[in-house]
Structures are given as structure tokens and as C-alpha cells.
Design a protein around this motif. Structure first.
Motif, short mmCIF file in Angstrom:
data_model
loop_
_atom_site.label_atom_id
_atom_site.label_comp_id
_atom_site.label_asym_id
_atom_site.label_seq_id
_atom_site.Cartn_x
_atom_site.Cartn_y
_atom_site.Cartn_z
N GLY A 152 0.82 -1.22 0.00
CA GLY A 152 0.00 0.00 0.00
C GLY A 152 0.85 1.26 0.00
N GLN A 153 1.91 1.26 0.79
CA GLN A 153 2.80 2.42 0.84
C GLN A 153 3.49 2.62 -0.51
N GLY A 154 3.95 1.52 -1.11
CA GLY A 154 4.62 1.62 -2.40
C GLY A 154 3.71 2.18 -3.47
N ALA A 155 2.46 1.69 -3.52
CA ALA A 155 1.51 2.18 -4.51
C ALA A 155 1.22 3.66 -4.29
N ALA A 156 1.10 4.07 -3.03
CA ALA A 156 0.82 5.48 -2.73
C ALA A 156 1.97 6.38 -3.16
#
Length: 274
Positions: A152-156
Motif C-alpha cells: 500500500g505504501q509503495g503504490a501510494a
């Protein structure tokens, strides 16, 4: 007739094989100094960026109506002394493209070919079977629960960076963001992560998150992973690669599946909002 502007890597090889098998062997052109994994005998011509105008004329004369760009191509330096008469009117646009972000540069180059009467075809149009479908998975299953927040952090991060036209990949570990892809590419990012101090890679194995920039023109430079990506990820201590489903290419899929098992790296295609 279709022409293939081929760079390094497996993608031009797969496209050339698919087109040739279908009775549509393309004219293959390469940029001098870039190199290609295609056999020399398969190459119609190699050219300098300073001769692009002449190449456009030659492609039209050969009956080329479609063009496909595939493979990694480093930005060449423009030598003013080498510019030919057909390219001189294009120099200002070429220089602007070479100094722009990846997506903007590619759009500018595609524009030159389109103005010359050639439609730009995407690699995934020619070989739709290369695209990672939603739910694709390889390697150890399932993904550890601890990896989900990292994804999730990477996609954000990729979503936030999209307007800046920086890169298509980010590595997240338990300690946070370990690296962001820049002009040097995904392999350079993974090499950087591999040399990071162990304290930054503590806890659960990290994850490479990869997908296109929001609004990116996917006719050129659709994100791709292959067996080499798996090997570099493993050297960096990563446990997973998560890519945007439907908008990422899986190169040399059979070898990729084998490498995922051999390296113990899970590969998953899912919706990342990219």
C-alpha cells in the motif's frame, strides 16, 4: 509494414519472434551504441540520433506504416557535427525531448514518427499474452500479511510521484521506503537496495512495487519484469514483487516462473490504482 525500434532486453526478441511466426517479420532498427539482444542478421539498420530525419524518410520509402518501440534505450548525446540535412529541422524538438522526463520524451519522439505517417503500435497490442493478468502469481504463496502495508505504501508513493515523471518502481521494507526508481532504471534501484546497510532491511523481507505512472502513454515503456528482475530482487533481500495487473509485461514468462521458485521471491499482479 511494421518497423521495430529495438533496444536492449527480452521484449524486442519476443516481439520479433511473434511477428515473424505470424508472417509479419518487421524491419528492425537499432540506435547506435545502445546494443540489442537481437541477432545482427535480424537488424535492417543501425542509426544515430543525428540522422533521425533520414531514418524517417527511409522508413516511409520502405513502406512502413506502423512503428513499435521496444526495449531499453539510454538517452544518446547529440553531436552537432553529425546532424544531417534531413534531421536539422528536428533538432530543437529532439533536444527538448532528451532533456524531458521519460514519458514526455517518449511522447515527443512518438510525435515525430506519427507526423511522418506512421502509427505507433504498443508491444501489448502485438503480443497481448505478455500482459500480467489480475491474479497472476508465481513463487512462494501466499504473500506474508506483514507485506500488505508495504504494498500500500509503495503504490501510494508511485501515485504521488506520477506527475513528476520520475520512475515506475519503488522498494519498501519494514524500515520504510528503501529506494525509488529514477532514470537509471529498476535494476539500478535493486542494486542500490542490495548495498544498503542491513539495519535498513531488518524485519520481513521487502517488496518491489511496480506499475505505470498515472496518465502514462503505454504505447511505449509499459512497465515490465523478467527473470533478471527476480534475480536482482533476491540479491537485494526482497521477498516479493507486486505489479499493476493489466498494465505490466511479464517477459520470458516460463523462465520468470522458474526463477521465482528458485529465488524464493513471490510475484503477484493486482490492482494498485496505477
Amino acid at each position: 509494414m511494421l518497423a521495430l525500434i529495438a533496444g536492449r532486453g527480452a521484449l524486442p526478441v519476443e516481439l520479433n519472434r511473434a511477428l515473424s511466426a505470424g508472417g509479419r517479420a518487421p524491419l528492425v532498427a537499432t540506435l547506435e551504441g545502445v546494443g540489442s539482444d537481437l541477432p545482427t542478421a535480424a537488424t535492417w539498420r543501425s542509426f544515430r540520433i543525428e540522422h533521425l530525419g533520414s531514418v524517417l524518410q527511409d522508413l516511409r520509402a520502405a513502406g512502413v506504416t506502423e512503428i513499435c518501440f521496444a526495449g531499453a534505450i539510454a538517452r544518446p548525446a547529440l553531436d552537432p557535427a553529425q546532424i544531417d540535412a534531413a534531421t536539422a529541422p528536428l533538432v530543437e524538438r529532439i533536444l527538448k525531448a532528451l532533456s524531458s522526463g521519460d514519458d514526455a520524451a517518449l511522447r515527443a519522439v512518438m510525435g515525430l514518427f506519427e507526423e511522418a505517417g506512421m502509427a505507433v503500435r504498443a508491444a501489448h497490442e502485438i503480443c497481448p499474452e505478455l500482459v500480467a493478468p489480475a491474479g497472476f502469481a508465481a513463487g512462494p504463496q501466499p504473500l506474508p500479511e506483514a507485506v500488505e502495508p508495504m504494498i500500500g505504501q509503495g503504490a501510494a508513493i508511485l501515485q504521488a510521484l506520477s506527475p513528476l515523471d520520475v520512475g515506475q518502481s519503488v522498494v519498501i521494507g519494514a524500515a520504510g521506503c528503501l529506494g525509488i526508481e529514477t532514470a537509471q532504471g529498476t535494476d539500478a534501484l535493486l542494486g542500490f537496495v542490495a548495498t544498503s546497510e542491513p539495519r535498513f532491511r531488518r524485519g520481513p523481507a521487502g517488496v518491489l512495487v511496480k506499475g505505470p505512472k498515472l496518465g502514462q502513454d503505454l504505447r511505449v515503456d509499459m512497465p515490465a519484469i523478467g527473470p533478471d528482475t527476480l534475480r536482482h530482487a533476491a540479491r537485494g533481500g526482497l521477498g516479493a514483487i507486486v505489479v499493476q495487473a493489466g498494465r505490466t509485461l511479464l517477459l520470458d514468462r516460463e523462465a520468470l516462473l522458474a526463477e521465482a521458485e528458485a529465488q524464493g521471491v513471490t510475484v503477484v499482479a493486482r490492482e494498485l490504482g496505477l
